[in-house]
Scaffold this motif. Structure first.
Motif, short mmCIF file in Angstrom:
data_model
loop_
_atom_site.label_atom_id
_atom_site.label_comp_id
_atom_site.label_asym_id
_atom_site.label_seq_id
_atom_site.Cartn_x
_atom_site.Cartn_y
_atom_site.Cartn_z
N LEU A 416 -7.42 1.51 -0.22
CA LEU A 416 -6.81 0.20 -0.52
C LEU A 416 -5.41 0.10 0.07
CD1 LEU A 416 -7.85 -0.52 -4.22
CD2 LEU A 416 -8.91 -1.31 -2.11
N ILE A 417 -4.67 1.21 0.04
CA ILE A 417 -3.32 1.22 0.59
C ILE A 417 -3.36 1.01 2.09
CG2 ILE A 417 -1.30 2.68 1.00
CD1 ILE A 417 -2.02 4.03 -1.75
N ASP A 418 -4.30 1.69 2.76
CA ASP A 418 -4.45 1.56 4.21
C ASP A 418 -5.94 1.55 4.55
OD1 ASP A 418 -4.38 1.60 6.93
OD2 ASP A 418 -3.56 3.63 7.12
N PRO A 419 -6.57 0.36 4.61
CA PRO A 419 -8.01 0.27 4.89
C PRO A 419 -8.39 0.84 6.25
CG PRO A 419 -7.18 -1.82 4.04
CD PRO A 419 -5.99 -0.97 4.36
N GLY A 420 -7.42 1.01 7.13
CA GLY A 420 -7.73 1.56 8.45
C GLY A 420 -7.73 3.07 8.49
N SER A 421 -7.35 3.73 7.39
CA SER A 421 -7.31 5.18 7.37
C SER A 421 -8.72 5.74 7.43
CB SER A 421 -6.61 5.68 6.10
OG SER A 421 -6.60 7.08 6.06
N GLY A 482 0.99 -4.34 -4.90
CA GLY A 482 0.28 -5.32 -5.72
C GLY A 482 -1.23 -5.09 -5.77
N LEU A 483 -1.63 -3.83 -5.74
CA LEU A 483 -3.05 -3.49 -5.67
C LEU A 483 -3.61 -2.89 -6.96
CD1 LEU A 483 -2.96 -1.85 -2.11
CD2 LEU A 483 -4.12 -3.99 -2.69
N GLN A 620 -17.80 2.58 -0.56
CA GLN A 620 -16.87 1.48 -0.78
C GLN A 620 -15.56 1.70 -0.03
OE1 GLN A 620 -16.63 3.09 -5.16
NE2 GLN A 620 -15.24 1.37 -5.02
N THR A 621 -15.51 2.73 0.83
CA THR A 621 -14.27 3.02 1.56
C THR A 621 -14.51 3.12 3.07
OG1 THR A 621 -14.59 5.42 1.32
CG2 THR A 621 -13.30 4.29 -0.38
N VAL A 622 -15.56 2.47 3.57
CA VAL A 622 -15.88 2.55 5.00
C VAL A 622 -15.52 1.26 5.72
CG1 VAL A 622 -17.72 2.77 6.70
CG2 VAL A 622 -17.67 4.30 4.71
N ARG A 781 -5.79 -6.06 0.85
CA ARG A 781 -5.06 -6.21 2.10
C ARG A 781 -5.85 -5.63 3.27
NH1 ARG A 781 1.38 -4.85 1.40
NH2 ARG A 781 1.84 -6.21 -0.37
N ARG A 782 -5.59 -6.20 4.45
CA ARG A 782 -6.06 -5.60 5.69
C ARG A 782 -4.95 -5.76 6.72
NH1 ARG A 782 -11.48 -6.83 9.36
NH2 ARG A 782 -11.03 -5.23 10.92
#
Length: 887
Positions: A416-421, A482-483, A620-622, A781-782
């Protein structure tokens, strides 16, 4: 065999910089995280391999021959952070102080230097170990002389890549890797791939044809979409083939003897390391060097633990009956497995409850089932925090009715903090947030490179301590962005739901699936016979050259386009030839059914478990959009567009006495677009109760609703749904088989009819450009780093993604909320969720409870969110997925 260690300087320095906190600095203010990570890594390498020869390769600070070939080569890369630049300037003096050769060559990259030195070592019968984070180096692997130690992330996650490992990871041999990379493309070097060609397809094609050149010569043997995409990219592919190939005979002017390890000049090494306040690094390097000098007792050199910032918890190995924890605080947990987490037996579990830590390790007297049972009992009615908590829940579900609450999942929080990780492992998070190397070898611990299968107390203790330290830090990060609400009310509860879905699985009628497989094989064989009969010879319908000869020379049909090797026989060409000869339809049908047979019939059969059910894994994290995905198998790819494809839904069934309830949202993306854009015409169309796509077509094409043709309705529907995925005129033209100009006119007409949609999309892009990310109403966020890129291609791709991120993200949020709510409402009923695919959910229940479950499902899904237009849900029941869908 002697060993030559070859290090890619900037590759490792960059990874160290982004893995370790910039707060690591000397008293003078010089940031040292990259230098610290690099030197610690080098110490580990020296200690582990005791090389006889060594060199560190640097990129020459000037354009290379690749830049001359392709001006945009690596042009997309952002500027190097200033705090890293100053460290890179110090890196070479630091390495040279250790009497290690530093090699660079004008006009060439460090890869070329390393490739040349590796081959030089091979010529001298010396093993070369290449340490780099660049996958292009895989092409250099040659057993037993050249091996790559692939630095996946940070300074500790290392994959030992021999020829077998390269084949397993990429699907091709090292000799073919550069051609595979050229076809796949390499975003890190700004080398575009081919539209629709992913890694698996690239590997398959290169294995079959051997090179880009050979592939381009045999375009006619490819399926239509591949042929067209590769043909359009032919020039870039030939260029990629040159740029991706590492030079192995660069004129370095360095003899192999010059790479021999030398004794250090202790005073110069001491001066630079102590000035930078890297005393622990110098101690580690001194201890690891094959030419050891007792510098640890000299003034100013102190030995420090590489894990000095990690407060280690107490941990005791206990018997299963003694695995108990207090319920006063969230229980930090760690679980280790024999293989895939959640899918293989447990090998160790541990927990820390705020006062003490206890662990179970499998051994002669403790079975995996003992671990499972004891851990299930220990975490009952407990809130847990850890890594891969869904996998732990999946392991424990079979040991009773226990499903503990999850208070923190570290990987999910980072997503959630960094969806691109892409790396959400505990080791990666510990490096990133704590500056701690969990894999650093120490007394009683397993080696960084040669991992033992045994589990030690230190392994568990360090990982458990990292979980404990990371949990509050990640919670703070979530709060600052804010997550927290999204995390606690949607994502965390979903972990339990997905774990329950995975352990439940969905029943499969193996006999029906085998019949489909046989039917497909029979029909494919029959079609092949008919094709042969029609043309009078035993041709291969997948061979472009053979088919082209038959169609255009033997039968005299009119070709529509030519490739380098002759006339095209792709799907688009064959579609245009329908009706001119019976063999055309036979070939199209043959190709369709052969793909269904090989990909789906046989693929699903291989995934049926001993209980007659398929237990897929749900993630849920891909997906960066927030969507749920699945694999083993990928149930989201079950074909539904053709009658033959829809047959596969018939094999997903309910056991005797039970039924399946299948529900899906009606036009959820369009409803989300209407809500976000507040377009008056779209809102009215969705609340009128009339056929939305007929209304849309009427507005787009300027005709009364009663005069809308099926073709106009279909085109309007394609536009409406395509917008949710950022489709533009080119994509619309391809889908509708029309010209780009015609597609562009249709899109313009759509936006004229629904101007609020255009305004929303433009605003979404501009807002994201200002802050760097999009945000849904639930906080998801994205991030988009390329919205301000000078590279037009990258910038436009980011704009398309930003345009639809809010739509896809909100739709994902809604469906996740619906799943959590549905699972809660099904408690107490003889019913449970067995499958989620796109916007559909499948529930298995007792047949006597069908009417109740249908009501529950519809209410749960329709109440998931309050939009400006109602969420419409349709639920139906049947003995199979197909019958419930009315197929």
């Amino acid at each position: 065999m002697e060993t030559c260690l070859l290090i890619d300087a900037y590759s490792l320095a960059f990874r160290a910089f982004f893995a370790l906190p910039e707060s690591m600095a000397s008293s003078s203010g010089q940031v040292t995280n990259a230098l610290y990570g690099f030197s610690k890594m080098m110490a580990t390498l020296l200690k582990t391999y005791e090389p006889s020869h060594m060199a560190v390769a640097f990129d020459y600070p000037a354009p290379t021959f690749r830049d001359e070939i392709f001006a945009a080569y690596k042009g997309q890369r952002p500027p190097t952070p200033s705090s890293l630049k100053t460290q890179l300037q110090l890196l070479r003096p630091l390495v040279e102080s250790l009497e290690i050769p530093c090699v660079e060559l004008e006009g060439y990259e460090a890869d070329d230097v390393i490739g040349t030195l590796a081959c030089l070592a091979q010529d001298h019968k010396v093993r070369a170990l290449i340490v780099t984070g660049d996958r292009d180096s895989f092409q250099l692997v040659r057993d037993p002389y050249i091996t790559v130690l692939y630095n996946r992330r940070g300074v500790s996650e290392i994959d030992v890549m021999d020829a077998a490992a390269v084949r397993a990871k990429a699907g091709v041999t090292p000799e073919l890797y550069s051609e595979y990379a050229a076809l796949r493309g390499d975003p890190s070097d700004n080398l575009p791939g081919v539209r629709g060609i992913g890694e698996k397809t690239a590997a398959k094609l290169i294995n079959e044809y051997g090179s880009i050149g050979a592939l381009l010569e045999h375009l006619d043997s490819l399926p239509e979409k591949q042929r067209q995409a590769i043909s359009e990219a032919s020039e870039q592919l030939q260029r990629n083939s040159i740029l991706s190939r590492i030079v192995t005979d660069a004129p370095l002017g360095v003899s192999f003897d010059e790479l021999s390890m030398k004794e250090w000049n202790s005073s110069s090494a001491k001066e630079i390391f102590i000035t930078l306040e890297l005393r622990s690094s110098l101690s580690a390097l001194t201890a690891a060097s094959a030419y050891r000098r007792d510098l640890s007792t000299q003034e100013g050199v102190e030995t420090q633990s590489s894990n000095q910032t990690l407060d280690l918890v107490d941990l005791e190995i206990v018997a299963p009956r003694d695995l108990e924890f207090s319920r006063e605080a969230p229980l930090s947990t760690i679980a280790l497995y024999d293989g895939s987490p959640g899918r293989s037996p447990l090998s160790a579990v541990a927990g820390w409850d705020g006062r003490s830590g206890k662990a179970l390790v499998r051994g002669e007297s403790v079975r995996s089932e003992d671990l499972r049972t004891a851990m299930a009992a220990a975490v009952d009615d407990t809130a847990i925090q850890g890594i891969e908590t869904k996998e732990l829940l999946r392991s424990l579900l079979g040991a009773g009715d226990v499903v503990p609450n999850v208070a923190m999942d570290l990987g999910l929080a980072e997503y959630l903090i960094d969806p691109g990780s892409r790396d959400l492992s505990l080791s990666s998070l510990a490096e990133r947030y704590l500056g701690v190397d969990l894999d650093s070898p120490g007394e009683g611990q397993r080696s960084l490179f040669e991992r033992s299968e045994s589990v030690t107390v230190d392994d568990l203790r360090m990982r458990l301590s990292a979980v404990r330290a990371l949990a509050p830090r990640l919670r703070t990060q979530l709060s600052e962005r804010g997550l927290i609400e999204l995390f606690e009310t949607i994502e965390l509860p979903l972990i339990r739901v997905l774990a329950k879905m995975e352990i439940a699985g969905i029943a499969v009628d193996r006999s029906a699936l085998e019949i489909i497989n046989i039917d497909l094989r029979t029909e494919v064989g029959s079609l092949l016979g008919e094709i042969w009969s029609e043309v009078g010879s035993e041709i291969n319908p997948n061979s472009t050259q053979q088919l082209a000869h038959v169609l255009f020379e033997q039968l005299g049909l009119t070709p529509s386009k030519r490739t380098k090797t002759g006339f095209s026989t792709d799907a688009q060409t064959l579609e245009r030839l329908r009706g001119e000869h019976r063999v055309v339809e036979l070939v199209l049908r043959y190709r369709e059914l052969e793909k269904l047979r090989s990909t789906f019939a046989e693929g699903l059969l291989s995934e049926i478990g001993a209980d007659g059910r398929i237990h897929a894994t749900f993630h849920q994290t891909v997906a960066r959009t927030g969507r749920i995905s699945s694999d083993r198998p990928n149930l989201h790819n079950i074909p539904i567009r053709s009658e033959s494809g829809r047959r596969f839904r018939e094999v997903f069934v309910a056991p005797v006495g039970r039924s399946l309830v299948v529900a899906d949202y009606s036009q959820i993306e369009l409803r989300v677009i209407a809500h976000l854009s507040q377009d008056e015409n779209l809102l009215a169309a969705l609340t009128s109760g009339r056929d939305l796509h007929v209304q849309t077509a009427a507005k787009v094409f300027g005709v009364p609703e009663g005069a809308v043709t099926p073709t106009q309705r279909s085109r309007a529907k394609m536009v409406a749904y395509g917008l949710a995925y950022g489709m533009e005129s080119y994509g619309l033209a391809q889908r509708l088989a029309i010209s780009n100009a015609e597609a562009d006119e249709i899109l313009k007409s759509f936006f004229q009819a629904f101007p609020g949609v255009r305004r929303y999309m433009d605003t979404a892009i501009e807002d994201a450009r200002k802050v760097g990310y999009t945000r849904t109403s639930f906080g998801r966020r994205r991030y988009f780093t390329d919205l301000n890129s000078p590279n037009r291609t990258l910038r436009q791709a980011a704009e398309r993604q930003a345009m639809n991120a809010g739509i896809q993200g909100l739709a994902a949020d809604i469906f996740k909320i619906a799943l959590v709510e549905l699972d809660r409402r099904l408690e107490g009923l003889d019913a449970f969720i067995v499958l989620q695919v796109h916007d559909e959910v499948v529930v298995e229940c007792a047949s006597s409870d069908v009417s109740t479950v249908v009501t529950v499902v519809e209410e749960a899904l329709s109440s998931a969110a309050q939009l400006s237009v109602p969420l419409e849900v349709e639920a139906h029941c049947g003995q199979s997925w197909a019958s419930a869908k009315g197929q």
